[in-house]
Design a protein around this motif. Structure first.
Motif, mmCIF file in Angstrom:
data_model
loop_
_atom_site.group_PDB
_atom_site.id
_atom_site.type_symbol
_atom_site.label_atom_id
_atom_site.label_comp_id
_atom_site.label_asym_id
_atom_site.label_seq_id
_atom_site.Cartn_x
_atom_site.Cartn_y
_atom_site.Cartn_z
ATOM 1 N N GLY A 90 0.150 -8.617 -37.784
ATOM 2 C CA GLY A 90 1.593 -8.505 -37.598
ATOM 3 C C GLY A 90 1.933 -7.828 -36.279
ATOM 4 O O GLY A 90 2.856 -8.253 -35.570
ATOM 5 N N GLU A 91 1.178 -6.782 -35.929
ATOM 6 C CA GLU A 91 1.412 -6.079 -34.668
ATOM 7 C C GLU A 91 1.083 -6.973 -33.474
ATOM 8 O O GLU A 91 1.839 -7.036 -32.497
ATOM 9 N N PHE A 92 -0.065 -7.677 -33.566
ATOM 10 C CA PHE A 92 -0.450 -8.560 -32.462
ATOM 11 C C PHE A 92 0.582 -9.676 -32.282
ATOM 12 O O PHE A 92 0.957 -10.025 -31.154
ATOM 13 N N ALA A 93 1.014 -10.252 -33.400
ATOM 14 C CA ALA A 93 1.975 -11.352 -33.338
ATOM 15 C C ALA A 93 3.310 -10.890 -32.773
ATOM 16 O O ALA A 93 3.954 -11.608 -31.994
ATOM 17 N N ASP A 94 3.734 -9.690 -33.162
ATOM 18 C CA ASP A 94 5.007 -9.164 -32.648
ATOM 19 C C ASP A 94 4.979 -9.050 -31.128
ATOM 20 O O ASP A 94 5.976 -9.342 -30.449
ATOM 21 N N ASP A 95 3.829 -8.625 -30.586
ATOM 22 C CA ASP A 95 3.712 -8.518 -29.126
ATOM 23 C C ASP A 95 3.848 -9.892 -28.473
ATOM 24 O O ASP A 95 4.525 -10.038 -27.446
ATOM 25 N N ARG A 96 3.172 -10.905 -29.042
ATOM 26 C CA ARG A 96 3.255 -12.245 -28.461
ATOM 27 C C ARG A 96 4.679 -12.808 -28.599
ATOM 28 O O ARG A 96 5.193 -13.440 -27.672
ATOM 29 N N ILE A 97 5.308 -12.606 -29.751
ATOM 30 C CA ILE A 97 6.669 -13.111 -29.959
ATOM 31 C C ILE A 97 7.634 -12.485 -28.959
ATOM 32 O O ILE A 97 8.489 -13.164 -28.378
ATOM 33 N N GLN A 98 7.478 -11.183 -28.742
ATOM 34 C CA GLN A 98 8.326 -10.500 -27.773
ATOM 35 C C GLN A 98 8.136 -11.096 -26.376
ATOM 36 O O GLN A 98 9.103 -11.292 -25.626
ATOM 37 N N ALA A 99 6.876 -11.426 -26.035
ATOM 38 C CA ALA A 99 6.600 -12.013 -24.723
ATOM 39 C C ALA A 99 7.221 -13.404 -24.604
ATOM 40 O O ALA A 99 7.783 -13.763 -23.561
ATOM 41 N N LEU A 100 7.138 -14.206 -25.685
ATOM 42 C CA LEU A 100 7.704 -15.551 -25.654
ATOM 43 C C LEU A 100 9.225 -15.528 -25.539
ATOM 44 O O LEU A 100 9.826 -16.438 -24.958
ATOM 45 N N LYS A 101 9.828 -14.487 -26.108
ATOM 46 C CA LYS A 101 11.286 -14.384 -26.098
ATOM 47 C C LYS A 101 11.816 -13.628 -24.890
ATOM 48 O O LYS A 101 13.011 -13.310 -24.821
#
Length: 458
Positions: A90-101
């Motif tokens: 969840g933490e790793f995914a949140d970082d990637r999602i933030q980068a994509l957005k």
């Protein structure tokens, strides 16, 4: 044009392409229908390595007597292991999602399909771009084996979400996903039978790298069948039954659950590549070394082009495509697989860089090779980690390293010294000149290097 560059897929390759193109001044759009994060983070590298840490620890605890410690009987809590995995992912995914957005991109959380070589349909919109980069990754292959669909199975996707520990499991396949998950479940208490068609597991590599892993599996109680031919699957009550031939003899194996780990395929479903005239071959998007398809403005990177299912290579390909998309009139950047690296995170680990012996033989490349076993190396003996060996391949005249392979403790970390030496076109002479602290695992590299050095003509 809606965008300078449109990226279809926001995983590791796609994000690398988007970031690179943006840094070159592009107006970048990213299309990803979700869940956002990419295969590596959500269902690949990171969740598997997280759960493998738990099984590595329980395996060490079970060896307590070997190290003069009082023995205990550890018990795995699979639900708690999955909880830990879910928290980290969840933490790793949140970082990637933030980068994509990030506001420097335009993110479209929709499915995309080509309607022409210059247009994609995204939801109700039609988007155009100067360049397109396809980075949709891969999905689990569905293999037509008689009775398998009827009896039912899980894939690695479902295996990473199991919370109730199966009493028994049949693992189909011998690739990285199959062997890593087979050892994980075996170590935490499931009775595992692994069935592999080829003569040895990890069949794309040299046989001597696979045998120490197979030996460890059997020592730990796993049943391993190689050189098999699967015939059919049936049910016996609640049990699933595999019928196969092994070394010419008919066999049956029964288990509560089947893990189908027979590989992955490029994820091109629904992209309507034919509408854009994009060439495919055996289900993969065909690209050249610049990552271009048969259309010079359309690129394909990562698993979808079928070259290598390895994340750092997908990232490299993404960066190449992102740069080339913005420099159509300049000398293009090209992918070079001289330093292709692969790691399998079993215990013992298996790590390779460069050419294998079978590749040298297939391509008629002259080489010499030497290896040295961990069971005769001081530091590995003190650690109680004596499975495996280090193998070097070198040019027989110059000693330039052509490939390096490690099966043994911390192979994933040790291989990086050899990657660095090969990056600079180093030789076995260089390996002998580089200081190696004693006692360390790394100094084992000097032993096969010394043997090869003695064979080079003066």
């Amino acid at each position: 044009m809606t965008h300078d560059v449109l990226i279809i897929g926001g995983g590791s390759a796609g994000y690398a392409a988007a970031r690179t193109a943006r840094d070159e001044g592009a107006n970048v759009g990213i299309i990803d229908h979700g869940p956002l994060g990419g295969l590596c983070i959500l269902r690949g590298c990171m969740p598997t390595k997280t759960i493998l840490r738990s099984s590595d620890i329980i395996a060490l605890i079970k060896r307590a007597n070997e190290f003069g410690l009082s023995s205990v009987s550890p018990k795995a809590n699979l639900s708690a292991i999955i909880d830990r995995k879910a928290r980290l992912i969840g933490e790793f995914a949140d970082d990637r999602i933030q980068a994509l957005k990030d506001s420097r991109f335009t993110l479209y959380e929709e499915r995309a399909r080509f309607v022409s070589p210059h247009e994609v349909q995204v939801g109700t919109q039609t988007l155009t771009a100067k360049a397109f980069i396809i980075s949709t990754g891969s999905v689990v292959s569905r293999i037509p084996l008689p009775g398998l669909e009827e009896v039912g199975y899980i894939t690695s996707d479902e295996a990473l979400e199991l919370r109730d520990l199966p009493e028994s499991m049949i693992v189909l396949g011998g690739g990285a996903v199959a062997v890593e998950l087979a050892q994980f479940f075996s170590r935490i208490g499931t009775k595992v039978t692994l069935i592999q068609r080829s003569r040895h597991i990890m069949s794309e590599g040299d046989e001597d790298l696979a045998r120490p892993v197979e030996a460890r599996f059997r020592e730990e109680g796993m049943t391993v069948y190689t050189n098999t031919q699967l015939h059919r699957f049936t049910k016996n009550g609640t049990q699933k039954v595999a019928h196969f031939t092994h070394d010419g003899q008919e066999k049956t194996v029964m288990a509560e659950i089947i893990l189908q780990a027979l590989g992955r395929r490029p994820n091109i479903d629904g992209l309507h590549l034919e509408a854009a005239g994009i060439k495919t071959e055996k289900g993969r998007v065909v690209v050249d070394r610049t990552m271009r398809t048969n259309h010079p403005h359309i690129f394909a990177v990562g698993d979808v082009n079928g070259l290598h299912e390895i994340v750092h290579i997908a990232i490299e390909q993404g960066e190449i495509a992102g740069w080339n998309a913005m420099h159509a009139n300049d000398s293009p950047r090209r992918y070079d697989d001289r330093l292709k690296t692969q790691v399998v995170f079993t215990d013992p680990q298996v790590a390779s860089v460069g050419l294998s012996e079978r590749e040298c033989r297939r391509e008629n490349i002259s080489y010499m090779t030497a290896s040295y076993p961990f069971n005769d190396h001081g530091k590995s003996m003190t650690l109680g980690e004596t499975h495996g060996h280090v193998k070097l391949l070198a040019d027989p005249l110059t000693g330039t390293l052509l490939g390096a392979h490690i099966v043994g403790p911390e192979a994933a970390e040790l291989i990086h010294e050899l990657i660095a030496v090969m990056y600079f076109y180093g030789t076995v002479h260089d390996l002998m000149r580089i200081p190696h602290y004693h006692p360390t695992l790394a100094e084992i590299i000097t032993y096969p290097a010394e043997e090869l050095l003695g064979r080079i003509p003066k």
